[in-house]
Every structure is written in structure tokens, then in C-alpha cells.
Design a protein around this motif. Structure first.
Motif, PDB file in Angstrom:
ATOM      1  N   ALA A  44       0.832  -1.206   0.000  1.00 27.29           N
ATOM      2  CA  ALA A  44       0.000   0.000   0.000  1.00 27.29           C
ATOM      3  C   ALA A  44       0.868   1.258   0.000  1.00 27.29           C
ATOM      4  O   ALA A  44       0.578   2.228  -0.714  1.00 27.29           O
ATOM      5  CB  ALA A  44      -0.939  -0.005   1.210  1.00 27.29           C
ATOM      6  N   LEU A  45       1.937   1.249   0.771  1.00 30.81           N
ATOM      7  CA  LEU A  45       2.841   2.408   0.803  1.00 30.81           C
ATOM      8  C   LEU A  45       3.516   2.601  -0.548  1.00 30.81           C
ATOM      9  O   LEU A  45       3.662   3.734  -1.029  1.00 30.81           O
ATOM     10  CB  LEU A  45       3.892   2.236   1.905  1.00 30.81           C
ATOM     11  N   TRP A  46       3.906   1.499  -1.171  1.00 29.17           N
ATOM     12  CA  TRP A  46       4.531   1.584  -2.499  1.00 29.17           C
ATOM     13  C   TRP A  46       3.543   2.169  -3.508  1.00 29.17           C
ATOM     14  O   TRP A  46       3.888   3.037  -4.300  1.00 29.17           O
ATOM     15  CB  TRP A  46       5.006   0.192  -2.944  1.00 29.17           C
ATOM     16  N   GLU A  49       3.131   5.909  -2.876  1.00 23.18           N
ATOM     17  CA  GLU A  49       4.262   6.667  -3.416  1.00 23.18           C
ATOM     18  C   GLU A  49       4.164   6.762  -4.936  1.00 23.18           C
ATOM     19  O   GLU A  49       4.415   7.818  -5.522  1.00 23.18           O
ATOM     20  CB  GLU A  49       5.579   6.005  -3.015  1.00 23.18           C
ATOM     21  N   LYS A  50       3.788   5.661  -5.566  1.00 22.59           N
ATOM     22  CA  LYS A  50       3.639   5.642  -7.024  1.00 22.59           C
ATOM     23  C   LYS A  50       2.557   6.633  -7.455  1.00 22.59           C
ATOM     24  O   LYS A  50       2.748   7.407  -8.398  1.00 22.59           O
ATOM     25  CB  LYS A  50       3.270   4.227  -7.479  1.00 22.59           C
ATOM     26  N   PHE A  51       1.430   6.645  -6.747  1.00 27.20           N
ATOM     27  CA  PHE A  51       0.343   7.561  -7.089  1.00 27.20           C
ATOM     28  C   PHE A  51       0.742   9.013  -6.843  1.00 27.20           C
ATOM     29  O   PHE A  51       0.393   9.902  -7.626  1.00 27.20           O
ATOM     30  CB  PHE A  51      -0.924   7.218  -6.310  1.00 27.20           C
ATOM     31  N   GLN A  52       1.475   9.258  -5.757  1.00 29.90           N
ATOM     32  CA  GLN A  52       1.927  10.626  -5.480  1.00 29.90           C
ATOM     33  C   GLN A  52       2.875  11.105  -6.578  1.00 29.90           C
ATOM     34  O   GLN A  52       2.793  12.253  -7.016  1.00 29.90           O
ATOM     35  CB  GLN A  52       2.600  10.703  -4.112  1.00 29.90           C
ATOM     36  N   THR A  53       3.758  10.221  -7.036  1.00 24.48           N
ATOM     37  CA  THR A  53       4.664  10.569  -8.134  1.00 24.48           C
ATOM     38  C   THR A  53       3.858  10.868  -9.394  1.00 24.48           C
ATOM     39  O   THR A  53       4.125  11.846 -10.100  1.00 24.48           O
ATOM     40  CB  THR A  53       5.659   9.419  -8.388  1.00 24.48           C
ATOM     41  N   GLU A  54       2.863  10.037  -9.649  1.00 29.67           N
ATOM     42  CA  GLU A  54       2.026  10.238 -10.837  1.00 29.67           C
ATOM     43  C   GLU A  54       1.239  11.547 -10.737  1.00 29.67           C
ATOM     44  O   GLU A  54       1.102  12.275 -11.721  1.00 29.67           O
ATOM     45  CB  GLU A  54       1.067   9.057 -10.998  1.00 29.67           C
ATOM     46  N   ILE A  55       0.763  11.868  -9.546  1.00 31.46           N
ATOM     47  CA  ILE A  55       0.032  13.122  -9.338  1.00 31.46           C
ATOM     48  C   ILE A  55       0.947  14.308  -9.604  1.00 31.46           C
ATOM     49  O   ILE A  55       0.551  15.277 -10.270  1.00 31.46           O
ATOM     50  CB  ILE A  55      -0.566  13.177  -7.915  1.00 31.46           C
ATOM     51  N   LYS A  56       2.181  14.236  -9.104  1.00 34.25           N
ATOM     52  CA  LYS A  56       3.136  15.328  -9.337  1.00 34.25           C
ATOM     53  C   LYS A  56       3.397  15.500 -10.828  1.00 34.25           C
ATOM     54  O   LYS A  56       3.433  16.615 -11.342  1.00 34.25           O
ATOM     55  CB  LYS A  56       4.442  15.067  -8.596  1.00 34.25           C
TER      56      LYS A  56
END
Length: 115
Positions: A44-46, A49-56
Motif C-alpha cells: 500500500a505504501l509503495w 508513493e507511485k500515485f503521489q509521483t504520478e500526481i506530481k
């Protein structure tokens, strides 16, 4: 069963021995559940992080698209202004041509009357 569990079984009556075994089994299952939860948490943490990177990345793309849109609007406004200027110039030129045509008609009419 562990050595402590066996020792406990020897010291406790038979119902106590089964209770210890039951508790050991429950403890083992809790340990397995904890491992499963830890793995799930890591996944879930991975993903987070992946979604946060994609959002950025999407935010950067959005800002770029906004800048392009603003630039496009400015260009459209400039082009519309230029079109208006050209249309006004065409109208002025048509009026000049009409004036010259009228003067030529008057000149030809004068020539016909006088000559």
C-alpha cells in the motif's frame, strides 16, 4: 508444540494442556496475520508513493497545458485584433476606390458635356 508448552502440559491437567496448545496455535496465526498485514502495508505504501509521483507528474503536465492555453489565447486575441485592423483597412480602401470611381465618372461626364 514448544518445550515450554510441553512442560506446561506436564504440570497442568489435560484441559490446561489443550488450552495452551490452543493459545499457541492462536499466537502462530496472529503472527502470520501480522506478516500478511506488514506485506499489505508495504504494498500500500509503495502504491501510495507511485500515485503521489504520478500526481506530481500530472500537475506538471497540467501547468504546462495551462501555459500553452494562455499563450494560445493571447495569440488568438492578437490575431483577432489584426483581423479587425485588416477588415477596417479593406473598408477604407473600398471607400477610396469608390471615391476614385465617382471622381472618374464625374470627369468622364464633364468630358462628354464639354467636348
Amino acid at each position: 508444540m514448544s518445550v515450554d508448552g510441553l512442560t506446561g502440559c506436564l504440570l497442568l491437567p489435560s484441559s490446561g494442556c489443550s488450552q495452551v496448545s490452543s493459545l499457541e496455535e492462536e499466537l502462530r496465526m496472529i503472527g502470520e496475520n501480522m506478516k500478511t498485514l506488514e506485506v499489505s502495508e508495504e504494498k500500500a505504501l509503495w502504491r501510495e508513493e507511485k500515485f503521489q509521483t504520478e500526481i506530481k507528474l500530472l500537475m506538471v503536465k497540467l501547468k504546462g497545458a495551462d501555459r500553452k492555453q494562455e499563450y494560445g489565447e493571447k495569440n488568438i486575441n492578437k490575431l483577432n485584433h489584426r483581423i479587425d485592423e485588416i477588415e477596417d483597412d479593406i473598408v477604407r480602401q473600398k471607400l477610396k476606390v469608390q471615391k476614385v470611381a465617382n471622381e472618374m465618372d464625374d470627369t468622364f461626364d464633364d468630358m462628354m458635356v464639354n467636348y
